[in-house]
Design a protein around this motif. Structure first.
Motif, PDB file in Angstrom:
ATOM      1  N   LEU A  19       0.833  -1.201   0.000  1.00 28.09           N
ATOM      2  CA  LEU A  19       0.000   0.000   0.000  1.00 28.09           C
ATOM      3  C   LEU A  19       0.869   1.254   0.000  1.00 28.09           C
ATOM      4  O   LEU A  19       0.574   2.225  -0.705  1.00 28.09           O
ATOM      5  CB  LEU A  19      -0.919  -0.005   1.222  1.00 28.09           C
ATOM      6  CG  LEU A  19      -1.869   1.191   1.354  1.00 28.09           C
ATOM      7  CD1 LEU A  19      -2.847   1.250   0.194  1.00 28.09           C
ATOM      8  CD2 LEU A  19      -2.630   1.131   2.693  1.00 28.09           C
ATOM      9  N   THR A  22       2.367   1.647  -3.527  1.00 27.23           N
ATOM     10  CA  THR A  22       1.351   1.905  -4.539  1.00 27.23           C
ATOM     11  C   THR A  22       0.736   3.295  -4.372  1.00 27.23           C
ATOM     12  O   THR A  22       0.601   4.052  -5.342  1.00 27.23           O
ATOM     13  CB  THR A  22       0.252   0.827  -4.482  1.00 27.23           C
ATOM     14  OG1 THR A  22       0.858  -0.462  -4.640  1.00 27.23           O
ATOM     15  CG2 THR A  22      -0.775   1.035  -5.579  1.00 27.23           C
ATOM     16  N   HIS A  23       0.365   3.644  -3.145  1.00 19.86           N
ATOM     17  CA  HIS A  23      -0.243   4.955  -2.909  1.00 19.86           C
ATOM     18  C   HIS A  23       0.742   6.072  -3.219  1.00 19.86           C
ATOM     19  O   HIS A  23       0.336   7.130  -3.739  1.00 19.86           O
ATOM     20  CB  HIS A  23      -0.726   5.063  -1.463  1.00 19.86           C
ATOM     21  CG  HIS A  23      -1.410   6.361  -1.158  1.00 19.86           C
ATOM     22  ND1 HIS A  23      -2.733   6.594  -1.456  1.00 19.86           N
ATOM     23  CD2 HIS A  23      -0.942   7.510  -0.588  1.00 19.86           C
ATOM     24  CE1 HIS A  23      -3.064   7.828  -1.090  1.00 19.86           C
ATOM     25  NE2 HIS A  23      -1.996   8.408  -0.565  1.00 19.86           N
ATOM     26  N   PHE A 164      -0.949  11.430   4.194  1.00 19.31           N
ATOM     27  CA  PHE A 164      -0.643   9.998   4.205  1.00 19.31           C
ATOM     28  C   PHE A 164       0.802   9.762   4.622  1.00 19.31           C
ATOM     29  O   PHE A 164       1.717  10.459   4.182  1.00 19.31           O
ATOM     30  CB  PHE A 164      -0.881   9.405   2.818  1.00 19.31           C
ATOM     31  CG  PHE A 164      -0.625   7.924   2.735  1.00 19.31           C
ATOM     32  CD1 PHE A 164      -1.610   7.027   3.109  1.00 19.31           C
ATOM     33  CD2 PHE A 164       0.599   7.438   2.288  1.00 19.31           C
ATOM     34  CE1 PHE A 164      -1.384   5.655   3.033  1.00 19.31           C
ATOM     35  CE2 PHE A 164       0.836   6.078   2.201  1.00 19.31           C
ATOM     36  CZ  PHE A 164      -0.155   5.182   2.576  1.00 19.31           C
ATOM     37  N   ALA A 169      -0.368   3.332   6.301  1.00 18.04           N
ATOM     38  CA  ALA A 169      -0.157   2.040   5.657  1.00 18.04           C
ATOM     39  C   ALA A 169      -0.061   0.936   6.695  1.00 18.04           C
ATOM     40  O   ALA A 169      -0.552  -0.180   6.489  1.00 18.04           O
ATOM     41  CB  ALA A 169       1.120   2.082   4.809  1.00 18.04           C
ATOM     42  N   LEU A 199      -9.220   4.403  -0.439  1.00 18.66           N
ATOM     43  CA  LEU A 199      -8.070   4.804  -1.240  1.00 18.66           C
ATOM     44  C   LEU A 199      -7.991   3.937  -2.498  1.00 18.66           C
ATOM     45  O   LEU A 199      -8.192   2.724  -2.425  1.00 18.66           O
ATOM     46  CB  LEU A 199      -6.777   4.656  -0.434  1.00 18.66           C
ATOM     47  CG  LEU A 199      -6.606   5.554   0.794  1.00 18.66           C
ATOM     48  CD1 LEU A 199      -5.324   5.178   1.534  1.00 18.66           C
ATOM     49  CD2 LEU A 199      -6.567   7.020   0.380  1.00 18.66           C
ATOM     50  N   ALA A 201      -5.510   2.713  -4.042  1.00 18.25           N
ATOM     51  CA  ALA A 201      -4.568   1.604  -3.854  1.00 18.25           C
ATOM     52  C   ALA A 201      -5.183   0.512  -2.996  1.00 18.25           C
ATOM     53  O   ALA A 201      -5.021  -0.683  -3.266  1.00 18.25           O
ATOM     54  CB  ALA A 201      -3.267   2.114  -3.231  1.00 18.25           C
TER      55      ALA A 201
END
Length: 227
Positions: A19, A22-23, A164, A169, A199, A201
């Motif tokens: 995560l 990817t995010h 974030f 995560a 999200l 992701a």
């Protein structure tokens, strides 16, 4: 980079660095293996070639250099891509974010044991029963609510430290658990859970997990090790 992960339906430790990468829009190649405790399994044999511990997740650089353990991977990614600002900029807030990640890494054992991550699961009756009969799980949940409430109130959301970070995560698998077992939480916490699960992701992970349709009958020691 290659990120070795387990089944997306079950592998909470794999979800954390996946995560984060990817995010944050950091390119990597996903290598997904079917979780197994058997020493002769393809899972164990493949991981033995890249990591001395034989567990997921493992991040492998182009030159074969491996980083294992989800927290070490997240730290490495944050240091390698400082422009993504994956830890809070303030030194004290970074320390606080690292503290709660370490607390998740080493704690909340009762919640993880009795409410294991299973993305495709929707069993509110289990969540209610566990909270009614397992005081240690109720204590873990109370600590989560206290922690998240303080951080969201202090930093204004929508994430634990405003924007974030690794901390979000790291607690994403808990959000998945709360959703799967329909655990009742205060409205502010429910909003945070919905935000994490919404999200792009996280939705991509969830869709892939649902597509696996792969039931694994974990034995108890391994189930407890999945985080």
């Amino acid at each position: 980079m290659q990120l070795y992960i387990g089944n997306k339906n079950y592998s909470s430790w794999s979800l954390r660095p996946w995560l984060l990468l990817t995010h944050a829009g950091i390119p990597f190649e996903e290598v997904k293996l079917r979780l197994s405790v058997q020493p002769e399994s393809a899972f164990k044999q493949t991981l033995a070639r890249v990591s001395p511990v034989g567990k997921v997740p493992v991040l492998v650089e182009d030159d074969g250099y491996a980083i294992w353990d989800s927290l070490a991977i997240c730290e490495y990614v944050a240091e390698r891509f400082p422009e993504r600002q994956l830890w809070p900029a303030d030194v004290r807030l970074r320390a606080r974010a690292r503290s709660i990640c370490a607390e998740m890494h080493n704690g909340f054992g009762a919640l993880r044991e009795h409410l294991p991550m299973n993305v495709e699961l929707r069993m509110p009756e289990i969540g209610a029963k566990v909270l009614a009969t397992q005081p240690d799980v109720a204590r873990d949940l109370a600590r989560l609510v206290q922690m998240w409430s303080e951080l969201l109130d202090t930093h204004g959301g929508p994430f634990l430290f405003g924007r974030f970070s690794v901390a979000d995560a790291y607690f994403a698998p808990i959000c998945s658990r709360l959703h799967s077992y329909a655990v009742e939480v205060p409205p502010r916490i429910a909003t945070y859970v919905e935000h994490i699960l919404g999200l792009p992701a996280m939705q991509a992970w969830t869709e892939a997990a649902l597509a696996e349709a792969d039931f694994i009958d974990f034995d108890e020691p391994y189930r407890q090790s999945r985080g």
